[in-house]
Design a protein around this motif. Structure first.
Motif, PDB file in Angstrom:
ATOM      1  N   PRO A 200       0.801  -1.237   0.000  1.00  0.00           N
ATOM      2  CA  PRO A 200       0.000   0.000   0.000  1.00  0.00           C
ATOM      3  C   PRO A 200       0.830   1.282   0.000  1.00  0.00           C
ATOM      4  CG  PRO A 200       0.124  -0.858   2.217  1.00  0.00           C
ATOM      5  CD  PRO A 200       0.864  -1.842   1.359  1.00  0.00           C
ATOM      6  N   TYR A 201       2.153   1.201  -0.118  1.00  0.00           N
ATOM      7  CA  TYR A 201       3.090   2.309  -0.299  1.00  0.00           C
ATOM      8  C   TYR A 201       3.464   3.064   0.978  1.00  0.00           C
ATOM      9  CZ  TYR A 201       1.573   1.462  -5.096  1.00  0.00           C
ATOM     10  OH  TYR A 201       1.251   0.865  -6.292  1.00  0.00           O
ATOM     11  N   LEU A 202       2.633   2.998   2.030  1.00  0.00           N
ATOM     12  CA  LEU A 202       2.930   3.731   3.258  1.00  0.00           C
ATOM     13  C   LEU A 202       2.426   2.932   4.455  1.00  0.00           C
ATOM     14  CD1 LEU A 202       3.962   6.568   4.368  1.00  0.00           C
ATOM     15  CD2 LEU A 202       1.555   7.260   4.340  1.00  0.00           C
ATOM     16  N   HIS A 203       3.205   2.948   5.541  1.00  0.00           N
ATOM     17  CA  HIS A 203       2.788   2.349   6.810  1.00  0.00           C
ATOM     18  C   HIS A 203       3.060   3.332   7.943  1.00  0.00           C
ATOM     19  CE1 HIS A 203       3.888  -1.141   4.238  1.00  0.00           C
ATOM     20  NE2 HIS A 203       2.855  -1.730   4.809  1.00  0.00           N
ATOM     21  N   TYR A 204       2.316   3.158   9.030  1.00  0.00           N
ATOM     22  CA  TYR A 204       2.462   3.998  10.222  1.00  0.00           C
ATOM     23  C   TYR A 204       2.534   3.102  11.450  1.00  0.00           C
ATOM     24  CZ  TYR A 204       0.555   6.492  14.285  1.00  0.00           C
ATOM     25  OH  TYR A 204       0.342   6.976  15.555  1.00  0.00           O
ATOM     26  N   GLY A 205       3.418   3.456  12.397  1.00  0.00           N
ATOM     27  CA  GLY A 205       3.578   2.607  13.568  1.00  0.00           C
ATOM     28  C   GLY A 205       3.844   3.381  14.844  1.00  0.00           C
ATOM     29  N   VAL A 206       3.656   2.675  15.965  1.00  0.00           N
ATOM     30  CA  VAL A 206       3.891   3.235  17.297  1.00  0.00           C
ATOM     31  C   VAL A 206       4.727   2.245  18.090  1.00  0.00           C
ATOM     32  CG1 VAL A 206       2.843   4.104  19.425  1.00  0.00           C
ATOM     33  CG2 VAL A 206       1.666   4.435  17.229  1.00  0.00           C
ATOM     34  N   VAL A 207       5.780   2.758  18.745  1.00  0.00           N
ATOM     35  CA  VAL A 207       6.618   1.976  19.650  1.00  0.00           C
ATOM     36  C   VAL A 207       6.410   2.562  21.050  1.00  0.00           C
ATOM     37  CG1 VAL A 207       8.979   1.276  20.203  1.00  0.00           C
ATOM     38  CG2 VAL A 207       8.281   1.538  17.816  1.00  0.00           C
ATOM     39  N   ASP A 208       6.144   1.709  22.026  1.00  0.00           N
ATOM     40  CA  ASP A 208       5.825   2.243  23.349  1.00  0.00           C
ATOM     41  C   ASP A 208       7.078   2.636  24.122  1.00  0.00           C
ATOM     42  OD1 ASP A 208       6.925  -0.093  24.428  1.00  0.00           O
ATOM     43  OD2 ASP A 208       4.997  -0.979  24.959  1.00  0.00           O
ATOM     44  N   ALA A 209       6.881   3.124  25.345  1.00  0.00           N
ATOM     45  CA  ALA A 209       7.989   3.640  26.146  1.00  0.00           C
ATOM     46  C   ALA A 209       8.984   2.554  26.532  1.00  0.00           C
ATOM     47  CB  ALA A 209       7.447   4.316  27.406  1.00  0.00           C
ATOM     48  N   ALA A 210       8.572   1.295  26.447  1.00  0.00           N
ATOM     49  CA  ALA A 210       9.469   0.177  26.758  1.00  0.00           C
ATOM     50  C   ALA A 210      10.138  -0.385  25.514  1.00  0.00           C
ATOM     51  CB  ALA A 210       8.699  -0.931  27.481  1.00  0.00           C
ATOM     52  N   LEU A 213       7.116  -2.633  19.678  1.00  0.00           N
ATOM     53  CA  LEU A 213       6.215  -2.226  18.610  1.00  0.00           C
ATOM     54  C   LEU A 213       4.800  -2.649  18.987  1.00  0.00           C
ATOM     55  CD1 LEU A 213       5.854  -1.062  15.727  1.00  0.00           C
ATOM     56  CD2 LEU A 213       6.239  -3.375  14.859  1.00  0.00           C
ATOM     57  N   VAL A 214       3.920  -1.668  19.195  1.00  0.00           N
ATOM     58  CA  VAL A 214       2.569  -1.966  19.686  1.00  0.00           C
ATOM     59  C   VAL A 214       1.492  -1.628  18.668  1.00  0.00           C
ATOM     60  CG1 VAL A 214       3.199  -1.730  22.122  1.00  0.00           C
ATOM     61  CG2 VAL A 214       2.468   0.298  20.848  1.00  0.00           C
ATOM     62  N   HIS A 215       1.856  -0.988  17.556  1.00  0.00           N
ATOM     63  CA  HIS A 215       0.845  -0.607  16.574  1.00  0.00           C
ATOM     64  C   HIS A 215       1.534  -0.420  15.229  1.00  0.00           C
ATOM     65  CE1 HIS A 215      -3.082   0.871  15.385  1.00  0.00           C
ATOM     66  NE2 HIS A 215      -2.534   1.955  14.855  1.00  0.00           N
ATOM     67  N   TYR A 216       0.965  -1.030  14.172  1.00  0.00           N
ATOM     68  CA  TYR A 216       1.562  -0.923  12.840  1.00  0.00           C
ATOM     69  C   TYR A 216       0.476  -1.188  11.812  1.00  0.00           C
ATOM     70  CZ  TYR A 216       4.980  -1.589   9.054  1.00  0.00           C
ATOM     71  OH  TYR A 216       5.716  -1.472   7.900  1.00  0.00           O
ATOM     72  N   VAL A 217       0.156  -0.182  10.974  1.00  0.00           N
ATOM     73  CA  VAL A 217      -0.963  -0.303  10.044  1.00  0.00           C
ATOM     74  C   VAL A 217      -0.581   0.207   8.659  1.00  0.00           C
ATOM     75  CG1 VAL A 217      -2.718  -0.114  11.846  1.00  0.00           C
ATOM     76  CG2 VAL A 217      -1.895   1.958  10.727  1.00  0.00           C
ATOM     77  N   ASP A 218      -1.315  -0.276   7.658  1.00  0.00           N
ATOM     78  CA  ASP A 218      -1.191   0.223   6.289  1.00  0.00           C
ATOM     79  C   ASP A 218      -1.868   1.584   6.174  1.00  0.00           C
ATOM     80  OD1 ASP A 218      -0.170  -2.283   5.827  1.00  0.00           O
ATOM     81  OD2 ASP A 218      -1.943  -3.039   4.784  1.00  0.00           O
ATOM     82  N   VAL A 219      -1.273   2.441   5.338  1.00  0.00           N
ATOM     83  CA  VAL A 219      -1.916   3.709   4.959  1.00  0.00           C
ATOM     84  C   VAL A 219      -1.891   3.772   3.435  1.00  0.00           C
ATOM     85  CG1 VAL A 219      -1.927   6.218   5.197  1.00  0.00           C
ATOM     86  CG2 VAL A 219      -1.124   4.791   7.097  1.00  0.00           C
ATOM     87  N   PRO A 220      -2.909   3.232   2.772  1.00  0.00           N
ATOM     88  CA  PRO A 220      -2.870   3.132   1.304  1.00  0.00           C
ATOM     89  C   PRO A 220      -2.767   4.499   0.629  1.00  0.00           C
ATOM     90  CG  PRO A 220      -4.580   1.722   2.224  1.00  0.00           C
ATOM     91  CD  PRO A 220      -4.099   2.591   3.344  1.00  0.00           C
ATOM     92  N   LEU A 221      -1.930   4.558  -0.416  1.00  0.00           N
ATOM     93  CA  LEU A 221      -1.738   5.753  -1.226  1.00  0.00           C
ATOM     94  C   LEU A 221      -2.015   5.409  -2.694  1.00  0.00           C
ATOM     95  CD1 LEU A 221       1.563   7.239   0.269  1.00  0.00           C
ATOM     96  CD2 LEU A 221      -0.771   8.016   0.678  1.00  0.00           C
ATOM     97  N   PRO A 222      -2.206   6.430  -3.541  1.00  0.00           N
ATOM     98  CA  PRO A 222      -2.468   6.158  -4.964  1.00  0.00           C
ATOM     99  C   PRO A 222      -1.294   5.542  -5.704  1.00  0.00           C
ATOM    100  CG  PRO A 222      -3.167   8.377  -4.353  1.00  0.00           C
ATOM    101  CD  PRO A 222      -2.356   7.849  -3.213  1.00  0.00           C
ATOM    102  N   GLY A 223      -0.085   5.676  -5.146  1.00  0.00           N
ATOM    103  CA  GLY A 223       1.100   5.152  -5.796  1.00  0.00           C
ATOM    104  C   GLY A 223       2.327   5.443  -4.955  1.00  0.00           C
ATOM    105  N   PRO A 224       3.531   5.112  -5.431  1.00  0.00           N
ATOM    106  CA  PRO A 224       4.751   5.380  -4.665  1.00  0.00           C
ATOM    107  C   PRO A 224       4.932   6.874  -4.415  1.00  0.00           C
ATOM    108  CG  PRO A 224       5.184   3.876  -6.485  1.00  0.00           C
ATOM    109  CD  PRO A 224       3.820   4.426  -6.700  1.00  0.00           C
ATOM    110  N   ARG A 225       5.296   7.220  -3.181  1.00  0.00           N
ATOM    111  CA  ARG A 225       5.461   8.611  -2.798  1.00  0.00           C
ATOM    112  C   ARG A 225       6.802   8.796  -2.089  1.00  0.00           C
ATOM    113  NH1 ARG A 225       1.832   8.775  -5.979  1.00  0.00           N
ATOM    114  NH2 ARG A 225      -0.145   9.933  -5.761  1.00  0.00           N
ATOM    115  N   LEU A 226       7.126  10.051  -1.766  1.00  0.00           N
ATOM    116  CA  LEU A 226       8.402  10.376  -1.125  1.00  0.00           C
ATOM    117  C   LEU A 226       8.193  11.244   0.122  1.00  0.00           C
ATOM    118  CD1 LEU A 226      10.527  11.156  -4.286  1.00  0.00           C
ATOM    119  CD2 LEU A 226      10.953   9.303  -2.661  1.00  0.00           C
TER     120      LEU A 226
END
Length: 500
Positions: A200-210, A213-226
């Protein structure tokens, strides 16, 4: 000053090197130092307690064909402040790519300005087959320094006091991590994104204070981006789909050249900090490319987002007077585009504000200043919260060099500025809150300088409330350091073993 050489890296760069980004202010270093009780001109305040860290593109080997300044290997500089004294360390980050090229005795991977097919081995990066030089940004999370690569790679872990490379973050996704992670001092979380040429070209994640990795999801885009940077508020992360990305026709031929698509809007994606792919709310704004965001915060139904709007993301190569092209007669014609995309005056970068209304889905925007600045830094405690001040760099016309500093007051609209002086160039300037500070600008500003006139480097300390008074202390470093950009501040209270 107690100084010791602790290491040297064997370089294969040519002795008569004339590349404009490997000479002069960008002359790389290959010596690693340990220096204690540094010479101080002025007086260091006792309530300045912690470390300033700066990442540097510092090449050890030449390019396969065409060197880009972002290809250089990572060298981290650290200036520590404790009990009114200062100490310095610098170390190469022992990345897999650097170690492999050292063993081979030369370059193995194509750089940003080269074809990926020129790499002799598989590698890293959003486009693939690049060296993960880890030479872009530096942050401190959970007591460990993390260096990163701007086109996505591993996060390398370093001891923030000795700068010893401790390996890689074990949770790093297969797509890597992009340049600018965000550490929220209020929650201890690290927020990040990555991107690639595959859906899906983009992902977003969260790493906790310890550091899990506690959260990691796709963020679909129309195509490759920068995308290069992100922002966050107390409850949201803000991602972006800028209309400057790889040319699709050239990508099909294995060539990765960015193009600004002036007919497409800037899209800003707001996602709850633990939200899913379907929770992203997209806003459209005037076309531009934003290299760096400053901060974001919530105000009623709106998210207020500040960053640097590029009024000319793809400037024409006109060889204007004073540019690098005029001053370097030996410059290869193929390097012209590199310099266009690095000089702040060519990009026309100005501080800008977007207001994203979560109730109506509308975006309103305004320019905040006529001044051309970039690389804005804030008090780290104000991240994701309402704030007043940002401290940004000014650039030498036609060059990727910082020649001064501006304090933007976003409430009064006033500015306070200082020049580093002729032939002196600075770094991204970190804000170091005073121990026991009571207000946003109650602290100090710290930066490294490269002084071409006196052939030396210093660490400068300013009082954040009195920038135009000049530095309150200048700390001499054992060697002139290469010009560099991204930095961070870590208070001593956040560093394990600080008092030991």
């Amino acid at each position: 000053m107690d100084v010791e050489i602790v290491g040297r890296m064997l370089s294969t760069l040519p002795a008569d090197d004339d590349h404009p980004y490997r000479t002069g202010p960008w002359r790389p270093q290959h010596t690693e130092w340990r220096a204690d009780d540094l010479e101080v001109i002025g007086e260091l305040p006792a309530d300045l307690d912690g470390v300033y860290l700066r990442n540097t593109e510092n090449p050890v080997h030449p390019a396969i064909e065409r060197y880009h300044p972002f290809d250089g290997d990572a060298m981290i500089h650290m200036v520590g402040f404790r009990d009114g004294k200062a100490f310095y360390r610098n170390r190469f980050v022992r990345t897999d790519g650097l170690l492999a090229e050292n063993e081979a005795g030369g370059p193995l991977w194509a750089g940003i300005a080269e074809r990926a097919g020129q790499s002799t081995r598989d590698g890293w990066g959003a486009r693939g087959r690049m060296k993960d030089s880890s030479s872009t940004d530096i942050v401190v999370h959970n007591g460990i320094a993390l260096s990163s690569f701007y086109q996505c790679g591993d996060l390398y872990r370093l001891d923030p006091l000795t700068l010893e490379t401790l390996g890689k973050s074990p949770w790093t996704p297969s797509c890597g991590v992009s340049a600018h992670t965000k550490v929220d001092e209020h929650t201890g979380e690290l927020l990040f994104f990555n991107y690639s040429t595959e859906a899906p070209y983009l992902h977003y994640g969260v790493v906790d204070a310890a550091d899990s990795l506690v959260h990691y999801v796709d963020v679909p885009l129309p195509g490759p981006r920068l995308p290069h940077d992100m922002a966050y508020t107390e409850n949201y992360a803000i991602l972006n789909d800028c209309p400057m990305f790889w040319d699709a026709d050239l990508m099909a031929k294995g060539v990765h050249v960015p193009r600004f698509h002036r007919d497409l809007p800037l899209r800003l994606g707001v996602i709850p900090r633990r939200g899913g792919s379907d929770d992203v709310l997209w806003f459209e704004a005037e076309p531009t490319y934003v290299l760096h965001w400053v901060n974001a915060y919530e105000e009623g139904d709106e998210i207020v987002l500040d960053g640097f709007f590029q009024h000319d993301p793809m400037p024409a190569d006109n060889g204007q007077p004073g540019s690098v092209l005029d001053q370097r007669s030996t410059l290869q014609a193929g390097l012209r585009g590199i310099f266009r995309f690095l000089a702040l005056d060519r990009l026309q970068t100005r501080l800008h504000r977007w207001r994203l209304n979560l109730a109506t889905g509308q975006c309103k925007e305004e320019q905040l200043t006529e001044s051309i600045t970039e690389f804005g830094m804030i008090n780290p405690g104000a991240g994701g919260r309402p704030y007043r001040y940002t401290y940004a760099a000014t650039g030498k016309p036609g060059w990727f060099l910082f020649d001064g500093l501006v304090k933007h007051d976003l409430v009064s609209g006033t500015e306070e500025r200082i020049s580093f002086g002729e032939g002196v160039y600075g770094s991204e300037t970190a804000v170091a809150p005073r121990v026991g500070s009571t207000s946003e600008d109650d602290g100090y500003l710290v930066t490294l300088t490269t002084d071409m006139v006196n052939d030396r480097s210093e660490c400068l300390v300013f009082a954040a409330q009195r920038l135009s008074d000049g530095p309150i202390a200048r700390i001499r470093l054992p060697e002139r350091v290469s010009s560099g950009t991204h930095s961070t501040w870590a208070p001593g209270s956040s560093l394990p073993g600080w008092r030991a």
